[in-house]
Design an enzyme around this catalytic site. Structure first.
Site, PDB file in Angstrom:
ATOM      1  N   LYS A   1       4.432 -16.165   8.982  1.00  0.00           N
ATOM      2  CA  LYS A   1       4.791 -17.492   8.493  1.00  0.00           C
ATOM      3  C   LYS A   1       4.385 -18.569   9.489  1.00  0.00           C
ATOM      4  O   LYS A   1       4.411 -18.366  10.704  1.00  0.00           O
ATOM      5  CB  LYS A   1       6.299 -17.523   8.244  1.00  0.00           C
ATOM      6  CG  LYS A   1       6.819 -18.811   7.614  1.00  0.00           C
ATOM      7  CD  LYS A   1       8.317 -18.696   7.365  1.00  0.00           C
ATOM      8  CE  LYS A   1       8.892 -19.964   6.770  1.00  0.00           C
ATOM      9  NZ  LYS A   1      10.356 -19.843   6.529  1.00  0.00           N
TER      10      LYS A   1
ATOM     11  N   SER B   1      11.529 -21.061   2.130  1.00  0.00           N
ATOM     12  CA  SER B   1      10.357 -21.691   2.713  1.00  0.00           C
ATOM     13  C   SER B   1       9.263 -20.701   3.098  1.00  0.00           C
ATOM     14  O   SER B   1       8.206 -21.104   3.566  1.00  0.00           O
ATOM     15  CB  SER B   1      10.771 -22.497   3.951  1.00  0.00           C
ATOM     16  OG  SER B   1      11.356 -21.642   4.928  1.00  0.00           O
TER      17      SER B   1
ATOM     18  N   SER C   1      15.359 -18.326   2.655  1.00  0.00           N
ATOM     19  CA  SER C   1      13.904 -18.441   2.743  1.00  0.00           C
ATOM     20  C   SER C   1      13.151 -17.128   2.851  1.00  0.00           C
ATOM     21  O   SER C   1      11.929 -17.114   2.769  1.00  0.00           O
ATOM     22  CB  SER C   1      13.523 -19.339   3.922  1.00  0.00           C
ATOM     23  OG  SER C   1      13.930 -20.662   3.678  1.00  0.00           O
TER      24      SER C   1
END
Length: 549
Positions: free
Chosen positions: A146, A219, A243
């Site tokens: 990420k 996210s 997330s």
């Protein structure tokens, strides 16, 4: 339903002319890193189908061997490399090529550095050939990362244009994974502010591969889209409000939010350092249940507490449930928002399957004041009233995304002085104690519940997080798994006109049109008390096996 072109659907966040110019440069730099030989034909990108998961198999850009490799889960990749049946170079090349294809269809990436990954893999292959053994439990495993994890030499971002960087060193987590033999090759997309359950940024809007009219979540939505497209078999996410679990659920993959402070977070790119009202977790997003265990066992056995003083040295203990009858609570809803019909269908199915099994005992779990808990966690996220977010957007000339505006808006978000922060933390701690007492009164080992108020939502509409955020507030670990069901407009309809339980429920009902959600994966979540991460993994295995028997 309004028809939107694919080009418009995948478009990123805008801003003033200066910002747009900077964003265009970033997108062009990323596009330039993808080799010409991996570019999809314009005809495919002009008007792709809603379900794009099959395109990597049919586009002709991957060999039969590469397609076979990218069908493997992370555990199988590690096993084959350790047995000499697969090289690290072959593994990262296959997943890297598929990741390039996935990005063109889903906007899932923010950096692509396959050449560097191949170099790292070559070194591992040379070690294996010379020593006849692997360097660690993740030897040669390609792991996608990420965007806000620093990884030396790659683009990183803390949620805004102004805190983008080319990282000069690894953070603790990526350093540990590298020492265990992991190979890095891509960084993935995430939303503005890192506080949406969707993922739209300067690099584009991350789309759900099963239905591109829906979000891949946030996210960690770049990760979920990439793993679902099989451009990665193991992704690295973070979870402060859902997330990891939300995106995993939306895209039909596996993901676990460990108890906070059990996995390393030091060095992450962020913009509210010192704000510890809710502690985020780092964890895996992957293709199988056993991959979650592989990741946690490898990371925790590396003893991250020796590096990060905030990490608690708690080992992963996965119990043997053959010696104990598991007591499972089924939470159909949280008392605030009723999930959409596909999720209710999945809950009814798992409840019926578990009740028919002799391995578990099933009870109805009654939620405890989730509305109050959600209000507390929403207030904890931005104790400065969102002032830092507004400042960073202004400094970067970045237009505020509507979901950013929603997450920092009253009545939940307000500025606090020191005494008000203490009072807020006291409310949090009191709620945690009340909930703990309630959990014991329910006499359950784990709870199976929705990870979201439906399947993946249409773009720009995700405004209720409580099915995941409540467990962040309590710091209860949770794992998401696919049920094998998908949303079906023929059967997933309201049998009668629903009566809203709340304003949030009324909004959720207004979003539901069965045809819009066609083909969306239906997932569920297994939760237990703090530090019972091993129990979550063991229970999830039992529950999923019974469900799919």
């Amino acid at each position: 339903m309004v028809t939107v072109s694919f080009k418009e659907k995948i478009k990123g966040i805008g801003g003033d002319a200066s910002y747009e110019a900077k964003a265009r440069v970033l997108r062009e730099q990323l596009e330039a890193k993808i080799p010409a030989g991996l570019k999809l034909p314009p005809a495919i990108l002009e008007d792709p189908p809603l379900d794009i998961t099959h395109i990597p198999e049919t586009c002709g850009l991957l060999t039969a061997q590469e397609l076979a490799i990218t069908e493997l889960d992370a555990t199988a990749v590690c096993q084959k490399i350790a047995a000499g049946e697969l090289t690290a170079v072959e593994a990262v090349t296959a997943f890297g090529k598929r990741a390039a294809i996935a990005h063109q269809l889903t906007a899932c990436l923010m950096d692509f550095f396959l050449d560097e990954g191949i170099k790292q893999a070559q070194q591992l292959d040379e070690y294996f050939q010379k020593e006849g053994k692997v360097i660690g439990p993740l030897h040669g495993l390609p792991i996608s990362v990420k965007g806000h994890y620093p990884l030396k030499g790659t683009v990183g971002c803390g949620g805004f244009l102004v805190n983008m960087e080319t990282s000069t060193e690894d953070c603790d987590m990526t350093s540990i994974l590298r020492s265990l033999g992991a190979v890095f090759y891509v960084k993935t997309n995430q939303p503005q502010s890192l506080m949406h359950l969707e993922s739209k940024s300067t690099y584009g809007r991350a789309l759900n591969p099963h239905n591109t009219n829906l979000t891949s979540g946030g996210s960690s939505g770049g990760e979920s889209a990439l793993v679902a497209m099989k451009g990665s078999c193991m992704g690295l996410g973070t979870d402060g409000g859902g997330s990891i679990r939300g995106p995993s659920a939306h895209c039909g993959i596996y993901g676990i939010r460990p108890s906070s402070r059990t996995t390393p977070t030091h060095g992450l790119l962020w913009y509210q350092h010192g704000q510890d009202g809710v502690i985020p977790s780092t964890g895996p997003m992957c293709r199988s249940a056993r991959d979650m265990r592989l990741f946690l066992e490898a990371v925790l056995e590396a003893n991250p507490a020796l590096r990060d003083p905030d990490v608690l040295p708690i080992p992963l203990k996965v119990p043997d449930l053959t010696q104990k009858k598991l007591r499972v609570g089924i939470m159909m809803h949280d008392g605030v928002v009723m999930p959409h019909p596909p999720t209710i269908r999945a809950l009814n199915l798992v409840k019926a399957k578990l009740e028919a099994s002799s391995e578990v005992e099933v009870v109805d779990y009654v939620p405890y004041d989730h509305d109050r808990g959600y209000s507390i966690v929403r207030e904890l996220y931005y104790e400065d009233g969102g002032a830092t977010v507004r400042r960073l957007l202004e400094e970067g000339g970045e237009e505020m995304d509507p979901l950013t505006e929603w997450v920092i808006s009253p009545p939940h978000v307000k500025n606090h002085d020191a005494a008000q922060v203490w009072k807020l933390r006291d409310r949090r701690d009191n709620f945690r104690r009340e909930y703990s007492d309630h959990w014991w009164s329910q006499n359950v080992d784990v709870v199976v519940c929705p990870p979201f108020q439906g399947t993946a939502s249409p773009h720009d509409t995700t405004k209720y997080w409580s099915y995941t955020a409540i467990w962040n507030l309590l710091d209860y670990p949770g794992a998401v798994f696919p049920t094998g069901l998908v949303a079906d407009p023929a059967i997933d309809v309201y049998q009668e006109s629903p009566s809203p339980m709340s304003a949030a429920d009324e909004y959720n009902i207004s979003l539901y049109d069965a045809a819009i959600f066609k083909g969306a994966p239906v997932s569920l979540q297994t939760v237990s008390r703090r530090f019972n991460d091993g129990l979550v993994l063991a229970a999830q295995d039992v529950i999923e096996r019974i469900l799919k028997s």
